[in-house]
Enzyme design. Sequence first.
Site, PDB file in Angstrom:
ATOM      1  N   TYR A  85       0.833  -1.208   0.000  1.00  0.00           N
ATOM      2  CA  TYR A  85       0.000   0.000   0.000  1.00  0.00           C
ATOM      3  C   TYR A  85       0.861   1.248   0.000  1.00  0.00           C
ATOM      4  O   TYR A  85       1.759   1.411   0.833  1.00  0.00           O
ATOM      5  CB  TYR A  85      -0.952   0.030   1.205  1.00  0.00           C
ATOM      6  CG  TYR A  85      -2.067  -0.992   1.136  1.00  0.00           C
ATOM      7  CD1 TYR A  85      -2.343  -1.697  -0.030  1.00  0.00           C
ATOM      8  CD2 TYR A  85      -2.855  -1.270   2.247  1.00  0.00           C
ATOM      9  CE1 TYR A  85      -3.347  -2.642  -0.087  1.00  0.00           C
ATOM     10  CE2 TYR A  85      -3.870  -2.212   2.194  1.00  0.00           C
ATOM     11  CZ  TYR A  85      -4.105  -2.902   1.027  1.00  0.00           C
ATOM     12  OH  TYR A  85      -5.103  -3.842   0.966  1.00  0.00           O
TER      13      TYR A  85
HETATM   14  N1  LIG Z   1      -7.031  -7.778   0.044  1.00  0.00           N
HETATM   15  C1  LIG Z   1      -7.172  -6.997  -0.992  1.00  0.00           C
HETATM   16  O1  LIG Z   1      -6.848  -7.364  -2.133  1.00  0.00           O
HETATM   17  C2  LIG Z   1      -7.728  -5.612  -0.799  1.00  0.00           C
HETATM   18  C3  LIG Z   1      -8.067  -4.851  -1.936  1.00  0.00           C
HETATM   19  C4  LIG Z   1      -8.604  -3.583  -1.721  1.00  0.00           C
HETATM   20  C5  LIG Z   1      -8.764  -3.091  -0.436  1.00  0.00           C
HETATM   21  N2  LIG Z   1      -8.398  -3.848   0.639  1.00  0.00           N
HETATM   22  C6  LIG Z   1      -8.541  -3.326   2.025  1.00  0.00           C
HETATM   23  O2  LIG Z   1      -9.870  -2.870   2.210  1.00  0.00           O
HETATM   24  C7  LIG Z   1      -9.875  -1.495   2.597  1.00  0.00           C
HETATM   25  C8  LIG Z   1     -11.122  -0.817   2.078  1.00  0.00           C
HETATM   26  O3  LIG Z   1     -11.165  -0.941   0.657  1.00  0.00           O
HETATM   27  P1  LIG Z   1     -11.803   0.213  -0.211  1.00  0.00           P
HETATM   28  O4  LIG Z   1     -11.108   1.485   0.093  1.00  0.00           O
HETATM   29  O5  LIG Z   1     -11.824  -0.269  -1.606  1.00  0.00           O
HETATM   30  O6  LIG Z   1     -13.281   0.257   0.438  1.00  0.00           O
HETATM   31  P2  LIG Z   1     -14.648   0.899  -0.093  1.00  0.00           P
HETATM   32  O7  LIG Z   1     -15.483   1.053   1.122  1.00  0.00           O
HETATM   33  O8  LIG Z   1     -15.225   0.113  -1.195  1.00  0.00           O
HETATM   34  O9  LIG Z   1     -14.247   2.313  -0.685  1.00  0.00           O
HETATM   35  C9  LIG Z   1     -13.756   3.302   0.168  1.00  0.00           C
HETATM   36  C10 LIG Z   1     -13.723   4.615  -0.587  1.00  0.00           C
HETATM   37  O10 LIG Z   1     -15.054   5.086  -0.830  1.00  0.00           O
HETATM   38  C11 LIG Z   1     -15.113   6.484  -0.629  1.00  0.00           C
HETATM   39  N3  LIG Z   1     -15.991   6.694   0.539  1.00  0.00           N
HETATM   40  C12 LIG Z   1     -15.959   6.062   1.743  1.00  0.00           C
HETATM   41  N4  LIG Z   1     -16.941   6.481   2.550  1.00  0.00           N
HETATM   42  C13 LIG Z   1     -17.635   7.407   1.851  1.00  0.00           C
HETATM   43  C14 LIG Z   1     -18.759   8.204   2.162  1.00  0.00           C
HETATM   44  N5  LIG Z   1     -19.347   8.123   3.354  1.00  0.00           N
HETATM   45  N6  LIG Z   1     -19.210   9.045   1.203  1.00  0.00           N
HETATM   46  C15 LIG Z   1     -18.592   9.122   0.001  1.00  0.00           C
HETATM   47  N7  LIG Z   1     -17.511   8.402  -0.346  1.00  0.00           N
HETATM   48  C16 LIG Z   1     -17.036   7.542   0.574  1.00  0.00           C
HETATM   49  C17 LIG Z   1     -13.678   6.945  -0.372  1.00  0.00           C
HETATM   50  O11 LIG Z   1     -13.011   7.155  -1.621  1.00  0.00           O
HETATM   51  P3  LIG Z   1     -12.985   8.550  -2.428  1.00  0.00           P
HETATM   52  O12 LIG Z   1     -12.926   9.655  -1.408  1.00  0.00           O
HETATM   53  O13 LIG Z   1     -11.791   8.442  -3.279  1.00  0.00           O
HETATM   54  O14 LIG Z   1     -14.256   8.556  -3.199  1.00  0.00           O
HETATM   55  C18 LIG Z   1     -13.067   5.703   0.240  1.00  0.00           C
HETATM   56  O15 LIG Z   1     -11.669   5.675   0.154  1.00  0.00           O
HETATM   57  C19 LIG Z   1      -8.536  -0.959   2.074  1.00  0.00           C
HETATM   58  O16 LIG Z   1      -8.087   0.200   2.774  1.00  0.00           O
HETATM   59  C20 LIG Z   1      -7.634  -2.134   2.317  1.00  0.00           C
HETATM   60  O17 LIG Z   1      -7.220  -2.154   3.679  1.00  0.00           O
HETATM   61  C21 LIG Z   1      -7.895  -5.109   0.471  1.00  0.00           C
END
Ligand SMILES: NC(=O)c1ccc[n+]([C@@H]2O[C@H](COP(=O)([O-])OP(=O)(O)OC[C@H]3O[C@@H](n4cnc5c(N)ncnc54)[C@H](OP(=O)(O)O)[C@@H]3O)[C@@H](O)[C@H]2O)c1
Length: 379
Positions: free
Chosen positions: A69
């Site tokens: 990351y």
């Molecule tokens: N194992 C794996 O392969 C893998 C892959 C991906 C992630 N992960 C883990 O999972 C975690 C979460 O993944 P993700 O970031 O993809 O989760 P997600 O919940 O699908 O997306 C989060 C993104 O949505 C937006 N957001 C969040 N809350 C919001 C709200 N209340 N209103 C408007 N926009 C909102 C923000 O991005 P913007 O501000 O850019 O819109 C935020 O960074 C990562 O940090 C990581 O630790 C693991």
Amino acid sequence: MTFDAAPATALPPAYTLLGRTGLRVSRLALGTMTFGTEHGFGCDRATARALFDSYLDWGGNFIDTADVYTQGTSERWLGEFMREAGVRDRVVLATKYTNNFSNTARDPNAAGNGRKALQRALEASLSRLGTDCIDLYYLHMWDTVTPVEEVLRSMDDLVRAGKIRHWALSDVPAWYAARAITLAQAHGLEQPCALQMEYSLVSRGIEYEFTSMCQELGIGLVPWSPLGGGLLSGKYRPHVGAADQDEGRIRNTAQVATPSLNKLTPRNWDIVAELEAVAREIGRPMAQVAVHWVVQRPSVSSVILGATKPQQLAQILPALDFTLPPELEQRLDAVGKLPAIFPYAFIDTMVPRLYGGAQVLATPPRFAQPLQQRGGSWR
Ligand SMILES: NC(=O)c1ccc[n+]([C@@H]2O[C@H](COP(=O)([O-])OP(=O)(O)OC[C@H]3O[C@@H](n4cnc5c(N)ncnc54)[C@H](OP(=O)(O)O)[C@@H]3O)[C@@H](O)[C@H]2O)c1
């Protein structure tokens, strides 16, 4: 759009055991893929610190990172934040190895699942995180070649050496996870306790194999991307081109060649519309309802949240503070349900005949219930 709704103060978190371990984790974890801007999205250090502080103030204890990351920035900042706040012992710290992309051009052992990559990646993570033991160490994704036996033995050795406390799998085929767990059980080796996979209203592929496997084998499911990268917050609209969407990560990932990263599809717009209708009926922000739906699914131990702004996190932390009426849950379940395919559809059709007309219930899930429904904040 519900994003601007004033965030409610979240009730204290619920905790659960992770798989068949004694490790207590909050049912909402904090993802730190957004700590740093090296991926073309994310936040600066001060914002990351604010996210970290507000998550801990709420009472959350489960923090997820990976060596890959933000090119190590996420682990480095997390290590600094834990040291500055004096909370290392209270945090259940999870990190991952496999995707160390540095030096891969000249070194085929720099990345992947093999023991050589694993040991080097772990030492680098321990150093960046400023700790001598990782609570939960993940294999980040299957590299398609390393024998599972090598991974099992290596992880077991690291537990015995006191370098990691538990280990887990992420982004692997179900057969691979089942083989790892079964072999570990048969040989008395440390078993993987959790499985981290993409799971949301718009990404439900794991329902075919993974949820039942987790129930059967006692693995805690730890979904990532519960908002589909932000799509399910409701801030993206179908009539607007990808380049003109509200600021956010999906603007950057819509045009990429990897199909799973393009979330702006007709199917997903139907899901967003139904989510919006359900959220309006229950009077909750769409993002909260979307996270709620994932946490309540079978086998789910803890859902990893992502945020780039403190107000986003504040909006989703109350995701467990309400119940969704069954008819609304059924509507959400129906809109993105994947087609019944062989052999599952075939089995569903045949099974009633095997029970002689009686109702036969499967063993109830062992660890879906929170250990503690509502506890006090520990910070
Ligand atoms: N194992 C794996 O392969 C893998 C892959 C991906 C992630 N992960 C883990 O999972 C975690 C979460 O993944 P993700 O970031 O993809 O989760 P997600 O919940 O699908 O997306 C989060 C993104 O949505 C937006 N957001 C969040 N809350 C919001 C709200 N209340 N209103 C408007 N926009 C909102 C923000 O991005 P913007 O501000 O850019 O819109 C935020 O960074 C990562 O940090 C990581 O630790 C693991």
